[in-house]
Design an enzyme around this catalytic site. Structure first.
Site, PDB file in Angstrom:
ATOM      1  N   GLU A 174     -25.220  41.568  52.778  1.00  0.00           N
ATOM      2  CA  GLU A 174     -23.978  41.481  53.752  1.00  0.00           C
ATOM      3  C   GLU A 174     -22.904  41.828  53.242  1.00  0.00           C
ATOM      4  O   GLU A 174     -21.765  40.888  53.167  1.00  0.00           O
ATOM      5  CB  GLU A 174     -24.104  40.029  54.135  1.00  0.00           C
ATOM      6  CG  GLU A 174     -25.403  39.565  55.050  1.00  0.00           C
ATOM      7  CD  GLU A 174     -25.286  38.229  55.649  1.00  0.00           C
ATOM      8  OE1 GLU A 174     -26.178  38.085  56.545  1.00  0.00           O
ATOM      9  OE2 GLU A 174     -24.661  37.293  55.153  1.00  0.00           O
ATOM     10  N   GLU A 366     -33.275  40.353  57.836  1.00  0.00           N
ATOM     11  CA  GLU A 366     -33.009  38.931  57.829  1.00  0.00           C
ATOM     12  C   GLU A 366     -32.836  38.792  59.552  1.00  0.00           C
ATOM     13  O   GLU A 366     -32.494  39.361  60.316  1.00  0.00           O
ATOM     14  CB  GLU A 366     -31.967  38.557  57.242  1.00  0.00           C
ATOM     15  CG  GLU A 366     -31.763  38.320  55.924  1.00  0.00           C
ATOM     16  CD  GLU A 366     -30.452  37.688  55.516  1.00  0.00           C
ATOM     17  OE1 GLU A 366     -29.910  36.574  56.054  1.00  0.00           O
ATOM     18  OE2 GLU A 366     -30.062  38.073  54.334  1.00  0.00           O
TER      19      GLU A 366
HETATM   20  C1  BGP Z   1     -27.404  35.157  55.763  1.00  0.00           C
HETATM   21  C2  BGP Z   1     -27.643  35.282  54.217  1.00  0.00           C
HETATM   22  C3  BGP Z   1     -28.561  34.494  53.739  1.00  0.00           C
HETATM   23  C4  BGP Z   1     -29.192  33.412  54.490  1.00  0.00           C
HETATM   24  C5  BGP Z   1     -28.909  33.509  55.925  1.00  0.00           C
HETATM   25  C6  BGP Z   1     -29.124  32.176  56.744  1.00  0.00           C
HETATM   26  O1  BGP Z   1     -25.893  35.163  55.836  1.00  0.00           O
HETATM   27  O2  BGP Z   1     -27.836  36.480  53.621  1.00  0.00           O
HETATM   28  O3  BGP Z   1     -28.111  34.236  52.327  1.00  0.00           O
HETATM   29  O4  BGP Z   1     -29.169  32.258  53.898  1.00  0.00           O
HETATM   30  O5  BGP Z   1     -27.551  34.008  56.405  1.00  0.00           O
HETATM   31  O6  BGP Z   1     -28.023  31.393  56.641  1.00  0.00           O
HETATM   32  P1  BGP Z   1     -27.845  29.895  56.494  1.00  0.00           P
HETATM   33  O7  BGP Z   1     -28.822  29.704  55.166  1.00  0.00           O
HETATM   34  O8  BGP Z   1     -26.602  29.631  56.001  1.00  0.00           O
HETATM   35  O9  BGP Z   1     -28.534  29.394  57.522  1.00  0.00           O
END
Ligand code: BGP
Length: 472
Positions: A174, A366
């Site tokens: 990201e 993701e």
């Molecule tokens: C993204 C990241 C991850 C991740 C995901 C979910 O922004 O790349 O590392 O964790 O989001 O976010 P969160 O864990 O804050 O729910």
């Protein structure tokens, strides 16, 4: 259930994690500290001076010791691909050493051995919010040009060691979150009043150059490797049909798209140069930097969780919760328990937008739903009846199928947090994404036992049928 599927043969199905959220073992086998080790509350709270026991990431879900069991569970679901990240501070504990830490490299050899054993293709993120803490404290993180060289050495070390075994690489997780979360994303300490924009944009430039250099090194050292960039995607809708709102959307979109534009076209777009001019920012860009940037990526990968709205009218600006970079909340959408607005169609829009704009293969690395799960007993087995997660994933995957029918080239899909891990934004364990429940709680208690959720069997069916089992 239908018997036909829009998913092509060879579509890569799997799951994704990141080292700092899953591994634990924060100081084992020579690992140095990373910025995450002093972020006990994620990006929602203050950093600590040193690692504190309330930081769940120090133990994570103990994947460092249980990786074989975890990978066997992924294999049971039929994963064809597993995305994980390498912790920079396991390989170069402070970040600026000249020689890598062999014990750190050996750990990832063991992970790769295990994946090979099960026929799972690795997809490796080189830097996932894990800048060595020393680089943050001594250099100001990515604001310092020296980090390009440190990253280059780190990337070269990985390509030399693992290049023959790993086909898919991502340079920065990201990368477009840097301006929004400077410490987590760029190892940039945040003074009172915030980091000056001049420094933030300079850090952005350094990361873009480092990413392009890594791509060039991969071509030399590991010619079979495919290198991709990774961006946080979030479709932005105008709050009303007014041209001013549409223009506000264009501006906000540009702020995100510039990263993919540079990675795929090899130079800064005009709208970005205008932004710099209007902000009075003068970047230090050398001729060598310009040459480096022409090393463009093989594919574009991205995260997708939610969409957001935008308006030019300050009186209508009701800030929405969001994945690192919120916007205005959209009155037509429902939200998750953490306020992230759920929008499956947005995934089809993003796939089409990126494909139309960049004409590079896309990888969804993701996607998923963070929710509070309840462990229950069904037929004598502990499980979670996570129909809400199944519905979320089903509806998003149906939209991936639509995009495939639109002609978008999609290489694969890795669901986020395929096993429960520590959340990036809030550092909670109760924000769960997994197909596998991990018995660990926000207060650090729990046995760390793993249990298959209902979605585990559901995802296995989706993979086995190559998407034909999805409910349209
Ligand atoms: C993204 C990241 C991850 C991740 C995901 C979910 O922004 O790349 O590392 O964790 O989001 O976010 P969160 O864990 O804050 O729910």
């Amino acid at each position: 259930m239908t018997t036909t599927t829009p998913f092509p043969n060879g579509f890569l199905w799997g799951g994704a994690t990141a080292a700092n959220q899953i591994e634990g073992a924060y100081d084992e086998d020579g690992k140095g500290l990373s910025v995450q080790d002093v972020m006990p509350k994620g990006i929602s709270g203050p950093r600590s001076a040193e690692p504190t026991p309330d930081n769940l990431k120090l133990v994570g879900i103990d994947h460092y010791h249980r990786y074989a069991e975890d990978i066997a569970l992924f294999a049971e679901m039929g994963f064809g691909v597993y995305r994980f990240s390498i912790a920079w501070s396991r390989i170069f504990p402070k970040g600026d050493e000249t020689e890598p830490n062999e014990a750190g490299l050996a750990f990832y050899d063991r992970i790769l051995d295990e994946l090979e054993k099960h026929g799972i293709e690795p997809l490796v993120t080189i830097s996932h919010y894990e800048t060595p803490l020393h680089l943050a404290e001594q250099y100001g993180g990515w604001t310092d040009r020296e980090l390009i060289g440190f990253y280059e050495r780190y990337a070269r070390t990985l390509f030399e060691r693992f290049g023959a075994r790993v086909k898919y690489w991502l340079t920065f997780n990201e990368i477009n979150s840097l301006l929004h979360a400077p410490f987590m994303s760029g190892g940039i300490p945040i003074p009172e009043g915030g980091v000056p924009e001049q420094q933030l944009y300079q850090a952005m430039h350094h990361e873009l150059v480092a990413s392009a250099r890594a791509t060039r090194i991969a071509r030399e050292v590991a010619p079979a490797a495919k290198v991709g960039c990774m961006v946080l995607s979030m479709p932005i809708y105008p709050l009303t049909p007014s041209p001013d709102d549409a223009r506000a959307v264009m501006d906000a979109d540009h702020g995100n798209l510039v990263y993919g534009d540079v990675h795929t076209r090899g130079e800064y777009p005009g709208y970005f140069l205008r932004t710099l001019r209007e902000k009075g920012i003068d970047l230090d860009i050398t001729d060598q930097d310009r040459a480096d940037l022409t090393n463009t990526v093989d594919f574009v990968s991205f995260s997708y969780y939610m969409s957001i709205a935008e308006t030019a009218d300050p009186s209508k600006k009701v800030a929405g919760e969001g994945n690192i970079m919120g916007g205005v909340s959209n009155p037509t959408l429902e939200a998750s328990e953490w306020g992230w607005q759920i929008d499956p169609v947005g995934l089809r829009l993003v796939l089409n937008q990126f494909w139309d704009r960049w004409q590079k293969p896309l990888f969804i690395v993701e996607n998923g739903l963070g929710a509070r799960d309840q462990l229950v007993e069904v037929d004598g087995e502990k499980t979670v009846v996570d129909d809400y997660r199944i519905a979320y994933l089903n509806d998003h995957l149906v939209q991936v199928g639509e995009a495939l029918q639109d002609g978008v080239d999609v290489l694969g899909y890795t669901s986020w947090g395929c096993i429960d891990i520590v959340s990036a934004s809030t550092a909670q364990l109760s924000k769960r994404y997994g197909f596998i429940y991990v018995d660990r709680n926000d207060d650090g208690t729990g046995t760390l036992e793993r249990y298959r959720k209902k979605s585990f069997g559901w995802y296995a069916d989706v993979i086995r049928s190559n998407g034909a089992s999805l409910t349209r």
